[in-house]
Design a protein around this motif. Structure first.
Motif, PDB file in Angstrom:
ATOM      1  N   PRO A   2       0.791  -1.240   0.000  1.00  0.00           N
ATOM      2  CA  PRO A   2       0.000   0.000   0.000  1.00  0.00           C
ATOM      3  C   PRO A   2       0.813   1.276   0.000  1.00  0.00           C
ATOM      4  O   PRO A   2       0.219   2.357   0.024  1.00  0.00           O
ATOM      5  N   VAL A   3       2.144   1.230  -0.022  1.00  0.00           N
ATOM      6  CA  VAL A   3       2.927   2.464   0.047  1.00  0.00           C
ATOM      7  C   VAL A   3       3.984   2.464  -1.048  1.00  0.00           C
ATOM      8  O   VAL A   3       4.267   1.425  -1.655  1.00  0.00           O
ATOM      9  N   PHE A   4       4.600   3.639  -1.273  1.00  0.00           N
ATOM     10  CA  PHE A   4       5.778   3.714  -2.133  1.00  0.00           C
ATOM     11  C   PHE A   4       6.980   3.296  -1.298  1.00  0.00           C
ATOM     12  O   PHE A   4       7.399   2.153  -1.338  1.00  0.00           O
ATOM     13  N   THR A   5       7.508   4.170  -0.481  1.00  0.00           N
ATOM     14  CA  THR A   5       8.547   3.803   0.489  1.00  0.00           C
ATOM     15  C   THR A   5       8.822   5.005   1.386  1.00  0.00           C
ATOM     16  O   THR A   5       8.554   6.147   1.011  1.00  0.00           O
ATOM     17  N   GLY A   6       9.366   4.723   2.555  1.00  0.00           N
ATOM     18  CA  GLY A   6       9.836   5.765   3.441  1.00  0.00           C
ATOM     19  C   GLY A   6      11.345   5.898   3.388  1.00  0.00           C
ATOM     20  O   GLY A   6      11.924   6.681   4.141  1.00  0.00           O
ATOM     21  N   GLY A   7      11.982   5.123   2.518  1.00  0.00           N
ATOM     22  CA  GLY A   7      13.433   5.175   2.406  1.00  0.00           C
ATOM     23  C   GLY A   7      14.098   4.019   3.112  1.00  0.00           C
ATOM     24  O   GLY A   7      13.717   2.858   2.930  1.00  0.00           O
ATOM     25  N   VAL A   8      15.097   4.313   3.952  1.00  0.00           N
ATOM     26  CA  VAL A   8      15.900   3.251   4.552  1.00  0.00           C
ATOM     27  C   VAL A   8      15.104   2.467   5.587  1.00  0.00           C
ATOM     28  O   VAL A   8      14.150   2.979   6.188  1.00  0.00           O
ATOM     29  N   ASP A   9      15.512   1.236   5.793  1.00  0.00           N
ATOM     30  CA  ASP A   9      14.951   0.394   6.844  1.00  0.00           C
ATOM     31  C   ASP A   9      15.600   0.807   8.172  1.00  0.00           C
ATOM     32  O   ASP A   9      16.755   0.465   8.450  1.00  0.00           O
ATOM     33  N   LEU A  10      14.860   1.557   8.997  1.00  0.00           N
ATOM     34  CA  LEU A  10      15.429   2.084  10.238  1.00  0.00           C
ATOM     35  C   LEU A  10      15.770   0.977  11.230  1.00  0.00           C
ATOM     36  O   LEU A  10      16.673   1.129  12.053  1.00  0.00           O
ATOM     37  N   ARG A  11      15.058  -0.137  11.158  1.00  0.00           N
ATOM     38  CA  ARG A  11      15.396  -1.259  12.040  1.00  0.00           C
ATOM     39  C   ARG A  11      16.770  -1.811  11.698  1.00  0.00           C
ATOM     40  O   ARG A  11      17.546  -2.167  12.596  1.00  0.00           O
ATOM     41  N   LEU A  21      10.715  10.250  -0.489  1.00  0.00           N
ATOM     42  CA  LEU A  21      10.445  11.511  -1.173  1.00  0.00           C
ATOM     43  C   LEU A  21      11.681  11.992  -1.917  1.00  0.00           C
ATOM     44  O   LEU A  21      11.584  12.526  -3.024  1.00  0.00           O
ATOM     45  N   GLU A  22      12.865  11.805  -1.331  1.00  0.00           N
ATOM     46  CA  GLU A  22      14.098  12.176  -2.029  1.00  0.00           C
ATOM     47  C   GLU A  22      14.260  11.370  -3.315  1.00  0.00           C
ATOM     48  O   GLU A  22      14.690  11.904  -4.350  1.00  0.00           O
ATOM     49  N   ILE A  23      13.924  10.090  -3.263  1.00  0.00           N
ATOM     50  CA  ILE A  23      14.000   9.251  -4.462  1.00  0.00           C
ATOM     51  C   ILE A  23      13.023   9.749  -5.514  1.00  0.00           C
ATOM     52  O   ILE A  23      13.365   9.907  -6.690  1.00  0.00           O
ATOM     53  N   ALA A  24      11.766  10.005  -5.099  1.00  0.00           N
ATOM     54  CA  ALA A  24      10.759  10.480  -6.050  1.00  0.00           C
ATOM     55  C   ALA A  24      11.175  11.801  -6.683  1.00  0.00           C
ATOM     56  O   ALA A  24      11.051  11.998  -7.898  1.00  0.00           O
ATOM     57  N   LEU A  25      11.680  12.724  -5.866  1.00  0.00           N
ATOM     58  CA  LEU A  25      12.107  14.026  -6.369  1.00  0.00           C
ATOM     59  C   LEU A  25      13.303  13.915  -7.306  1.00  0.00           C
ATOM     60  O   LEU A  25      13.539  14.809  -8.125  1.00  0.00           O
ATOM     61  N   SER A  26      14.059  12.827  -7.204  1.00  0.00           N
ATOM     62  CA  SER A  26      15.226  12.622  -8.062  1.00  0.00           C
ATOM     63  C   SER A  26      14.858  12.033  -9.410  1.00  0.00           C
ATOM     64  O   SER A  26      15.725  11.939 -10.302  1.00  0.00           O
ATOM     65  N   CYS A  27      13.597  11.628  -9.578  1.00  0.00           N
ATOM     66  CA  CYS A  27      13.126  11.150 -10.870  1.00  0.00           C
ATOM     67  C   CYS A  27      12.737  12.346 -11.740  1.00  0.00           C
ATOM     68  O   CYS A  27      12.582  13.470 -11.265  1.00  0.00           O
ATOM     69  N   ASP A  28      12.556  12.112 -13.034  1.00  0.00           N
ATOM     70  CA  ASP A  28      12.248  13.200 -13.958  1.00  0.00           C
ATOM     71  C   ASP A  28      10.810  13.671 -13.846  1.00  0.00           C
ATOM     72  O   ASP A  28      10.535  14.867 -13.969  1.00  0.00           O
ATOM     73  N   PHE A  29       9.898  12.742 -13.644  1.00  0.00           N
ATOM     74  CA  PHE A  29       8.489  13.086 -13.497  1.00  0.00           C
ATOM     75  C   PHE A  29       7.919  12.285 -12.326  1.00  0.00           C
ATOM     76  O   PHE A  29       8.422  11.199 -12.011  1.00  0.00           O
ATOM     77  N   ILE A  30       6.833  12.791 -11.732  1.00  0.00           N
ATOM     78  CA  ILE A  30       6.123  12.048 -10.695  1.00  0.00           C
ATOM     79  C   ILE A  30       4.655  11.976 -11.087  1.00  0.00           C
ATOM     80  O   ILE A  30       4.006  13.002 -11.309  1.00  0.00           O
ATOM     81  N   VAL A  31       4.134  10.756 -11.163  1.00  0.00           N
ATOM     82  CA  VAL A  31       2.702  10.521 -11.324  1.00  0.00           C
ATOM     83  C   VAL A  31       2.205   9.944 -10.013  1.00  0.00           C
ATOM     84  O   VAL A  31       2.757   8.955  -9.518  1.00  0.00           O
ATOM     85  N   ALA A  32       1.182  10.560  -9.439  1.00  0.00           N
ATOM     86  CA  ALA A  32       0.720  10.159  -8.117  1.00  0.00           C
ATOM     87  C   ALA A  32      -0.667   9.546  -8.180  1.00  0.00           C
ATOM     88  O   ALA A  32      -1.562  10.057  -8.874  1.00  0.00           O
ATOM     89  N   SER A  33      -0.839   8.475  -7.436  1.00  0.00           N
ATOM     90  CA  SER A  33      -2.174   7.945  -7.167  1.00  0.00           C
ATOM     91  C   SER A  33      -2.945   8.947  -6.319  1.00  0.00           C
ATOM     92  O   SER A  33      -2.356   9.725  -5.555  1.00  0.00           O
ATOM     93  N   ASP A  34      -4.265   8.925  -6.419  1.00  0.00           N
ATOM     94  CA  ASP A  34      -5.061   9.801  -5.551  1.00  0.00           C
ATOM     95  C   ASP A  34      -4.973   9.369  -4.084  1.00  0.00           C
ATOM     96  O   ASP A  34      -5.460  10.079  -3.198  1.00  0.00           O
ATOM     97  N   GLN A  35      -4.339   8.243  -3.828  1.00  0.00           N
ATOM     98  CA  GLN A  35      -4.101   7.799  -2.456  1.00  0.00           C
ATOM     99  C   GLN A  35      -2.699   8.164  -1.963  1.00  0.00           C
ATOM    100  O   GLN A  35      -2.329   7.848  -0.833  1.00  0.00           O
TER     101      GLN A  35
END
Length: 259
Positions: free
Chosen positions: A66-75, A120-134
């Motif tokens: 259900p998610v994109f990612t939060g980045g690193v695995d903090l655990r 979010l850093e990964i997404a911003l590093s891409c050329d375009f972002i298409v977002a789900s309404d969720q």
């Protein structure tokens, strides 16, 4: 590049190539696609492989619901006993946001859900972002007591402006899909069930329009980011002078003909 998973034993990263489009999927939904060091290294390798593949013109990066990612695995970071930092010996993984920025071919991020912090850093590093309404976005680095290391403070203000970037970081609040579209954080917002179809349609348009000049021009956009107009125009003119026009390709495409 054959259709395969980069890590077949655990399927944490999936790669599929069809119709000259490479689709890379973060596939650890039970952990909200938190990225282990191995996943980050595999993602960097997959991006480089797709970028080097003559059978690929566009790349899509997404996550398993259900998610994109939060980045690193903090655990995993906590288990290491020390947080990763650019100069520390504990850093055993590559920077996936930098790998996104290093990709010359158009890279589209299809954000299917929560996209925060390193995600979010990964997404911003891409050329375009298409977002789900969720989809929803947040920068929680400061809230959890760390400084961003993948480019947030450079990337976010370039997308939404310095004042909004400061607000997002200082409050750590979620920006939901429609607001993200309004403030320029994303290119498109589409119904969740249509996310990948819409993104593939965008990628197919890129495939249809791609020539060797496409990645070269994308690189000029990146290289001139932050320059003055005069500086950026000089870079463009120099690239143009060094560019060899492929007239045979133009003829194959039916370009340059008189109507």
């Amino acid at each position: 590049m054959a259709d395969k998973a980069i890590t077949p034993e655990d399927q944490r990263l999936l790669v599929e190539v069809s119709d000259r489009i490479a689709t890379i999927t973060l596939n650890r939904p039970e952990a909200r696609n938190a990225m282990t060091k191995r996943m980050r290294n595999d993602l960097c390798a997959a991006l480089r492989a797709a970028d080097a593949d003559d059978g690929v013109d566009a790349i899509i990066l997404t996550g398993a619901d259900p998610v994109f990612t939060g980045g690193v695995d903090l655990r995993e970071v906590a288990a290491d006993g020390v947080a990763e930092n650019p100069d520390g010996n504990k850093r055993q993984a590559e920077d996936p946001a930098q790998a996104c920025r290093d990709t010359a071919k158009p890279l589209i991020c299809a954000v299917n859900g929560t996209c925060v912090t390193g995600g979010l850093e990964i997404a911003l590093s891409c050329d375009f972002i298409v977002a789900s309404d969720q989809a929803r976005f947040a920068d929680t680095h400061a809230k959890i007591g760390v400084i961003a290391a993948w480019g947030m403070t450079a990337l976010l203000p370039r997308a939404v402006g310095k004042r909004m970037a400061k607000e997002m970081t200082a409050t750590a609040r979620f920006v939901y899909a429609e607001e993200a579209l309004r403030i320029g954080l994303v290119n498109h917002v589409v119904p969740h069930d249509e996310l990948l179809a819409h993104t593939r349609d965008l990628a197919a348009q890129i495939v249809a329009a791609t020539t060797p000049a496409t990645p070269a021009t994308m690189r000029i956009y990146d290289d001139t980011d932050g320059m003055s107009f005069t500086e950026a125009k000089d870079v463009e003119e120099q690239a143009m002078r060094n560019w060899a026009v492929d007239t045979d390709d133009m003829q194959r495409r039916g370009l340059g003909k008189r109507s």
